[in-house]
Design an enzyme around this catalytic site. Structure first.
Site, PDB file in Angstrom:
ATOM      1  N   GLU A 107       0.872  -1.170   0.000  1.00 13.50           N
ATOM      2  CA  GLU A 107       0.000   0.000   0.000  1.00 13.50           C
ATOM      3  C   GLU A 107       0.914   1.226   0.000  1.00 13.50           C
ATOM      4  OE1 GLU A 107      -2.703   0.399   3.320  1.00 13.50           O
ATOM      5  OE2 GLU A 107      -3.587   2.196   2.441  1.00 13.50           O
TER       6      GLU A 107
ATOM      7  N   ARG B 207       5.639 -12.559   9.803  1.00 24.39           N
ATOM      8  CA  ARG B 207       6.251 -11.244   9.566  1.00 24.39           C
ATOM      9  C   ARG B 207       7.670 -11.236  10.077  1.00 24.39           C
ATOM     10  NH1 ARG B 207       2.412  -7.195   9.031  1.00 24.39           N
ATOM     11  NH2 ARG B 207       3.960  -5.605   9.396  1.00 24.39           N
TER      12      ARG B 207
ATOM     13  N   LYS C 274       4.596   0.708   8.869  1.00 21.73           N
ATOM     14  CA  LYS C 274       4.606   2.036   8.251  1.00 21.73           C
ATOM     15  C   LYS C 274       3.914   3.049   9.153  1.00 21.73           C
ATOM     16  CE  LYS C 274       3.780   0.207   3.739  1.00 21.73           C
ATOM     17  NZ  LYS C 274       2.370  -0.140   3.599  1.00 21.73           N
TER      18      LYS C 274
END
Ligand code: ATP
Ligand code: MG
Length: 548
Positions: free
Chosen positions: A37, A262, A272
């Site tokens: 994104e 992750r 982020k």
């Protein structure tokens, strides 16, 4: 750095099985994607995903797309799109196709209409709060919305009017009609579309309704013919919804989602959202501050892409949640830089050394790399006034001290053996100068009866240039700042940057930005890309001293 890592992992095993079973005919049919994104800069966690997705496409001879998952105009910006492209390329990967989820807005819209016509989606006028209350809990089923049984005709009309901009943000949503009693909360009539009167960086003002992530992501994968859609573990519970969307929208192609854990690295935050906070509060000097765990921060610090790829290969891909030690990243950098980085000399705490028996300056050719002749040499002026590091001289010391002592010998890197003959001190008794002599015939050779204690670096006083050194430490005092009570900002390391002023050999004036050198006996350093004067960022120390 060539390392024979067998890049196998459970996802590659799944792919191998799919090829064996004939689900896919040829390895070149394997199709992955990296779907960031564009709401911030990429971090090392993304590097893991990039290496995984692009690495699979490379090794199977398949394809990997870069797809911007740009369905939320509120947080997304073109600056991030450009930064992400740059980071992927810098890391050494080339996408086969570049797409934006927004390329498919019309197709998503048609798919939504298709669902409505099948009786599988409805427009809900409930507020976000009402929808939350009706959702139920993990132990209690949800309750059906009063709008759930609207007719198909009414839903079609309302959805068209949502698109036409007749309603305010939040006034209505389009929801999938699945099962309000499902034990999987994601299947309790999740939203597929919401109203947001906001311009989009790709589509401008064309749309005022935007698809939700799960719907858009599943359909994008299907539209692009992705075979293996790899994402992180928190989406495991979304997989039934992913499959529901693909199946019920009657997509011609069925991708499968697989989840891996992750990447988390000690003393860092890997999100982020949190990194944005560090930038916005001015705690760091932008997204590419060399202390940031961003790809751009690592690049500015002087970490070569090879080191980041080696790190990703070494940590592997699994389904177990873990916290990677910081040393693993540092060690990958050292292993790559030891091979790749040219050597230079610098002195961080200069102590003057005067040579009494050097009749004139000499231009010495010094090897750029001790183990690699192909890296050539550079000319370095050797004169009768030098600087060595203050820590490299003592009036007296025992044998363990492999440096210069009064009446002792030491070799100057790439130059002569010298002997210290006298010490000059100021009124406080502090040493301000060392008088020494060169041993004739010792340039690049041993001399009988002369035994140097060790090798130290030096710079010629009249030729040396002033350099500013930025030594970095971790940003946080805790291994897992995200997991601590309170705010991550409560755990900031106040000493994450130390500035030192030193002297460097003249060749450093031409150092290209972001290219790391080994400053002999000090560490790996690269010239900063932002500072106007000669600032060198520490990429990594020569040895691991973390926690000492
Ligand atoms: P963030 O919270 O940092 O925004 P995200 O997962 O929301 O992370 P995306 O831009 O959606 O970020 O991620 C693009 C891809 O990178 C996704 O497939 C995601 O799973 C993967 N990814 C993101 N963070 C990590 C991580 N820490 N480790 C491994 N993969 C990650
Ligand atoms: Mg995200």
């Amino acid at each position: 750095m060539s390392e024979n890592i067998v890049r196998t992992n459970f996802i590659r095993q799944i792919i191998d099985k799919d090829l064996e079973s004939g689900k896919y005919q040829r390895p070149s049919d394997i199709h992955t994607r990296f779907p960031p994104e564009p709401n911030g800069y990429l971090h090392i966690g993304h590097a893991k995903s990039i290496c995984l997705n692009f690495g699979i496409a490379r090794d199977y001879g398949g394809r990997c797309n870069l797809r911007f998952d740009d369905t939320n105009p509120t947080k997304e910006e073109i600056e991030y799109v450009e930064a992400i492209k740059k980071d992927v390329e810098w890391l050494g990967f080339k996408w086969d196709d570049l797409f934006y989820a927004s390329d498919y807005f019309e197709k998503f819209y048609e798919a939504a209409i298709h669902l409505i016509k099948k009786g599988l989606a409805y427009v809900d006028d409930s507020s976000a709060e009402e929808i939350r209350q009706m959702r139920g809990t993990l132990t209690e089923p949800g309750i059906n919305s009063p709008y759930r049984e609207r007719s198909i005709a009414e839903n079609l009309d309302l959805f068209a009017r949502m698109r036409a901009g007749e309603f305010e943000d939040g006034a209505k949503v389009l929801r999938a009609k699945i099962d309000m009693a499902s034990p999987n909360m994601n299947l309790r009539d999740p939203a597929l579309y919401r109203i947001r009167h906001e311009a989009h960086h790709q589509t401008g003002d064309k749309w005022c309704i935007y698809p939700m992530y799960d719907f858009a992501h599943a359909l994008s994968d299907a539209i692009e013919g992705i075979t293996h859609s790899i994402c992180t573990l928190e989406f495991e519970d979304h997989r039934p919804l992913y499959d529901w969307c693909v199946e019920n929208a009657d997509m011609p192609h069925t991708p499968r989602q697989y989840e891996f854990s992750r990447l988390n690295i000690e003393y860092n935050v890997m999100s982020k959202r949190l990194l944005t906070q560090l930038v916005a509060t001015g705690i760091v000097d932008g997204w590419n501050d060399p202390r940031m765990p961003t790809i751009s921060g690592l690049r500015r610090r002087g970490c070569p892409p090879e080191a980041l790829r080696l790190f990703c290969d070494r940590i592997g891909v699994t389904k177990s949640e873990n916290m990677i030690e910081l040393q693993q990243l540092s060690q990958s950098m050292r292993d790559v830089l030891n091979e790749m980085a040219d050597r230079r000399m610098a002195v961080l705490d200069p102590l003057k050394v005067t040579l009494t028996n050097l009749p004139h300056d000499e231009l010495l050719e010094i090897a750029n790399h001790p183990q690699d002749e192909s890296r050539g040499t550079r000319s370095v002026n050797f004169s009768n006034t030098l600087y060595i590091d203050r820590a490299d001289f003592k009036e007296e010391a025992n044998k363990k001290y492999k440096r210069l002592v009064l009446d002792g010998y030491v070799r100057l890197r790439g130059a002569y053996i010298i002997k210290a003959t006298e010490v000059i001190k100021d009124e406080n008794g502090e040493i301000v100068e060392v008088i020494a002599e060169i041993i004739p015939g010792s340039l690049g050779k041993n001399v009988e009866g002369v035994k140097a204690r060790g090798v130290i670096q030096w710079v010629s006083a009249k030729d040396a240039i002033d350099i500013t050194i930025h030594n970095y430490d971790v940003l946080f005092t805790e291994k897992n700042p995200q997991g601590m009570p309170g705010d991550m900002l409560d755990y900031l390391n106040k000493d994450s940057l130390t500035v030192v002023y030193g002297k460097g050999e003249p060749a450093l004036a031409d150092a290209p930005i972001e290219q790391a050198y080994q400053f002999e006996r000090i560490g790996y350093y690269a010239r900063d890309s932002k500072a106007e004067e000669l600032v060198f960022n520490r990429v990594v120390e020569l040895k691991d001293s973390f926690g000492e």
